[in-house]
Design an enzyme around this catalytic site. Structure first.
Site, PDB file in Angstrom:
ATOM      1  N   ASP A  45       0.589   2.838  -7.261  1.00  0.00           N
ATOM      2  CA  ASP A  45       1.135   1.688  -6.553  1.00  0.00           C
ATOM      3  C   ASP A  45       0.184   1.461  -5.379  1.00  0.00           C
ATOM      4  O   ASP A  45      -0.558   2.359  -4.968  1.00  0.00           O
ATOM      5  CB  ASP A  45       2.566   1.945  -6.077  1.00  0.00           C
ATOM      6  CG  ASP A  45       3.267   0.624  -5.720  1.00  0.00           C
ATOM      7  OD1 ASP A  45       2.564  -0.400  -5.566  1.00  0.00           O
ATOM      8  OD2 ASP A  45       4.509   0.610  -5.579  1.00  0.00           O
ATOM      9  N   TRP A  46       0.205   0.242  -4.852  1.00  0.00           N
ATOM     10  CA  TRP A  46      -0.809  -0.132  -3.862  1.00  0.00           C
ATOM     11  C   TRP A  46      -0.698   0.742  -2.593  1.00  0.00           C
ATOM     12  O   TRP A  46       0.204   0.583  -1.789  1.00  0.00           O
ATOM     13  CB  TRP A  46      -0.672  -1.618  -3.539  1.00  0.00           C
ATOM     14  CG  TRP A  46      -1.562  -2.498  -4.391  1.00  0.00           C
ATOM     15  CD1 TRP A  46      -2.391  -3.477  -3.938  1.00  0.00           C
ATOM     16  CD2 TRP A  46      -1.746  -2.474  -5.819  1.00  0.00           C
ATOM     17  NE1 TRP A  46      -3.085  -4.057  -4.998  1.00  0.00           N
ATOM     18  CE2 TRP A  46      -2.711  -3.461  -6.151  1.00  0.00           C
ATOM     19  CE3 TRP A  46      -1.231  -1.700  -6.855  1.00  0.00           C
ATOM     20  CZ2 TRP A  46      -3.132  -3.694  -7.462  1.00  0.00           C
ATOM     21  CZ3 TRP A  46      -1.645  -1.931  -8.161  1.00  0.00           C
ATOM     22  CH2 TRP A  46      -2.585  -2.927  -8.441  1.00  0.00           C
TER      23      TRP A  46
END
Ligand code: BGC
Length: 764
Positions: free
Chosen positions: A229-230
């Site tokens: 995930d970012w």
């Protein structure tokens, strides 16, 4: 050039750089080796492609795209084929915009109504979530575009999302929080999986090899790449080892340098890096092959699809006196800011720049008999007395009043959780006051997760429109006026009060630690077991027609757990108009020892019927429909015994029931000692023989069959019940010294040996 040769040509630095983004949204390009970049962007219910500045909170501009209803809505359609159609449309928009992977779907379980991101997830039920995610993935990927199943795993709150530790026991993890991922990975085969921000049982998901390698790859056979995930990477080298291939977004190559250093120092095996690079490159090159130059999209067609999906996903929760559908000639008043400015999508990374938006007011613009009073603003929680009073006055004079209520963005969003389940108080107050002057009041709700409805008993109709996508105004009016027939059913329970939710005491946790103490009892699995009243149960939804369920048949009365069971039933439309019914199949374990929910959803079918028409629905059940996850054998296990097959309109409305006896083909070895209950010994390998041998040495226990006492309570029965919970050690006192501890010990040793033989069989 084959992949291995290509990787051999790469320098160590190039390989490390391939494992992180080139920027916010693209994978690394290495021109001299002919490696192109690939865009990887949000998702899930439409495309969010940024061409200018980038962010992962959905604030900055992106290209116009079709905004479909969010997952919390589409799950209520109980129709995976709609998700596939939606996926195909999204895939086409990705092709047009040159996007190789679109992030989503999100398959996290709704543990609590408070999770700010519930609108992006499907359900409280893992089976339904998995089926929907699989269909979404298959649709998108049929267009040559990859998906990213997220957020893996146990990411069920936004609170402390970067640091929180979800503490989940193995059985709960497997049965509730992983099933949706498992089904989507095994059957949907997503190109990528996105690991979650949080920790799972003390280890960040980004570096959790149990999750990323053992379960995802070894058990489920995942062949794509895992993307962070970012900003989810904590320790880059540990994450490469654990099985996280791509780090997103770019971190200015800071972490790439650590990878290079680790290889040079010998703390990271270069083969592992090569494997990661290969997994990424396979998807990048696959995308290059599938890319369609100059792809075009019919955005109007997609808008109509968004309208159809929305109308099949909205749920009619109440329709007293058949107030709906509305008479198109009546003097109708629309009230509420959401009628002109619907909330049709959630805030955060999934926020789409919609191609067009149609509000309910837009949709009735040609109808002079529909008037509007704003009443309250959609974005705030303040009472504007002028707007308020105007709405009440107009409501008095109307034939019927439709109030468009809902949650403003500030009440629910990615990035933080809700603290309560209420609508803005100004809306509750207005609904309350209008019902006092206008009994014919309908409420249309725009929300991504359940709200309390203190006015539920005093309005005549409630239509749950969810976050219905860009065409939600069209879908709502189609349903209100009967141009479409409601067929959605709730994919999550609506509790009466937040306090009733099973995770209420523990949700959010203490600082970073959140213990999932309610275990497998999530949503209806808890409410139904405890028989707790809810506002609306899981699976509930009304139609303008009625359905009759008959003729439930099982093709066998007894099966082994490795055999299939075919279930059929007839569904008839007994009303006056065409409609669709979401038929639900639950399985209840009627006899086992394991603590289980009252029933669990194991199948569903959406069937369309003309008035008077009858159709057969059919389901195929296999082992997993009866199984629980055994932490002893670390596998799914079916207890031998009786199971009930329930055909239902909702988790509270069981219409038909038939029993089947299921026999386990796997006996779980137990540890047998002089202190093991006879109840357990009886079930062990060789346990029955052990009991017979033991009892044959105790003459005073024989002939129990004949003993009866005066009050009718069978003495033999009583003795047998007592014996169940006695242990071999206690037999010394029963045997008049005939049975000594050595003899018992000898018998136990034989039994133990039989168990360990069985254990070895399981291990091999
Ligand atoms: C979200 C992801 C999203 C990513 C990129 C993160 O904050 O959790 O779901 O895909 O940003 O925007």
């Amino acid at each position: 050039m084959d992949m291995k040769t290509l990787i051999e040509k790469m320098t160590l630095e190039e390989k490390a750089s391939m494992c992180s983004g080139m920027n916010f949204w693209d994978t690394q390009a290495i021109e001299h080796l002919g490696i192109p970049k690939m865009m990887v962007t949000d998702g899930p219910h439409g495309l969010r492609k940024q061409t200018g500045s980038s962010d992962h909170l959905g604030i900055l501009e992106s290209v116009p795209a079709t905004c479909f209803p969010s997952a919390s809505a589409t799950a209520c359609s109980f129709d995976p084929s709609l998700l596939t159609e939606m996926g195909v449309a999204i895939g086409k928009e990705c092709q047009k915009e040159n996007v190789g992977v679109i992030l989503g779907p999100g398959v996290n379980i709704k543990r609590s109504p408070l999770c700010g991101r519930n609108f992006e997830y499907f359900s409280e039920d893992p089976y339904l979530s998995g089926e929907m995610a699989k269909a979404h993935i298959q649709g998108v990927q049929s267009q040559g575009v990859g998906t990213s199943l997220k957020h893996f795993a146990a990411n069920n709150q936004e609170h402390r999302r970067f640091s929180g530790d979800s503490v989940v026991d193995e059985r709960t993890l497997r049965e509730i929080y992983l099933v949706g991922f498992e089904k989507a990975v095994k059957e949907g085969k997503p190109a990528t999986v996105m690991c979650a921000y949080n920790q799972l049982n003390g280890t960040y998901c980004a570096e959790n090899s149990y999750l990323l390698s053992r379960i995802l790859r070894d058990e489920w056979g995942f062949t794509g790449f895992v993307v962070s995930d970012w900003g989810a990477v904590n320790d880059r080298v540990a994450s490469v080892v654990a099985g996280l291939e791509l780090e997103m977004p770019a971190t200015g190559a800071q972490n790439d340098k650590l990878i290079v250093q680790a290889v040079k120092q010998g703390t990271l095996n270069e083969d592992i890096l090569d494997q990661a690079v290969e997994r990424i490159l396979r998807i990048v090159f696959k995308w290059e092959q599938k890319k369609i130059a100059n792809a075009t999209v019919d955005m109007e067609e997609n808008n109509q699809l968004a309208r159809k999906i929305a109308s099949e996903s909205m749920v009619l929760l109440k329709n007293e006196n058949n107030r709906l559908p509305l008479n198109k000639q009546a003097n109708i008043l629309f009230v509420g800011g959401f009628a002109e400015k619907p909330r049709y999508q959630g805030g955060g990374s999934s926020h789409i720049h919609s191609y067009k938006v149609t509000s309910a007011l837009d949709a009735v613009s040609g109808m002079n008999n529909v008037t509007f009073a704003k009443g309250f603003d959609a974005d705030t929680n303040t009472v504007d007395a002028t707007l308020f009073n105007d709405a009440i006055e107009k409501a008095k004079r109307a034939d019927v009043c439709v109030i468009f209520a809902g949650l403003p963005d500030s009440f629910e969003s990615e990035g933080f959780d809700r603290s309560h389940m209420q609508l803005p108080s100004c809306q509750n107050q207005l609904i309350d006051e209008i019902t006092q002057v206008q009994p014919k009041t309908i409420v249309v709700l725009h929300n991504g997760s359940p709200v309390e409805m203190p006015w539920a008993h005093s309005v005549q109709g409630i239509l749950e429109a969810h976050l219905g996508g860009q065409a939600c105004g069209l879908a709502v009016t189609d349903l209100l006026f009967g141009d479409a027939n409601p067929s959605g059913k709730l994919a999550e329970s609506y509790p009466l009060r937040l306090q009733d939710n099973p995770s209420y005491l523990f949700y959010g946790g203490e600082r970073d630690r959140t213990e999932y103490r309610e275990g497998v009892f999530v949503g209806y699995r808890y409410y139904d077991k405890k028989d707790i009243e809810v506002l609306f149960p899981f699976g509930f939804g009304l139609s303008y027609t009625t359905f009759e369920y008959t003729n439930l048949k099982l093709d066998k009365k007894t099966i082994k757990d490795d055999e299939k069971l075919i279930v059929t039933a007839d569904i008839k439309n007994t009303g006056n108009c065409r409609g669709k019914e979401a038929v639900q199949l639950y399985v209840r374990n009627a006899t086992g020892d394991v603590i289980r929910p009252d029933k669990e959803l194991r199948g569903f079918a959406k069937v369309e019927l003309n008035a008077g028409e009858r159709k057969q629905v059919s389901f195929e059940l296999s082992k997993r429909a009866f199984a629980y996850y055994s932490t002893t054998i670390k596998d799914w296990h079916v207890e031998s015994g009786e199971y009930e097959i329930l055909l239902a309109k909702s988790s509270h409305d069981i219409v038909l029931c038939e029993a089947v006896a299921v026999e386990s083909t796997v006996q779980i070895p137990i540890e047998v000692t002089i202190n093991t209950c006879f109840a357990d010994i009886e079930k062990a390998v060789g346990g029955k023989e052990f009991m017979d041998a033991l009892l044959s040495q105790l003459p005073q226990l024989q002939g129990l069959q004949e003993m009866e006492n005066d009050d009718g309570m069978g003495l033999a029965e009583m003795m047998r019940a007592m014996m169940k919970y006695m242990v071999p050690r206690s037999m010394m006192m029963m045997g008049d010294g005939k049975l000594d501890i050595e003899q018992i010990g000898h018998m136990i040793k034989t039994l133990q040996e039989m168990q360990s033989c069985k254990c070895k069989e399981i291990e091999t």
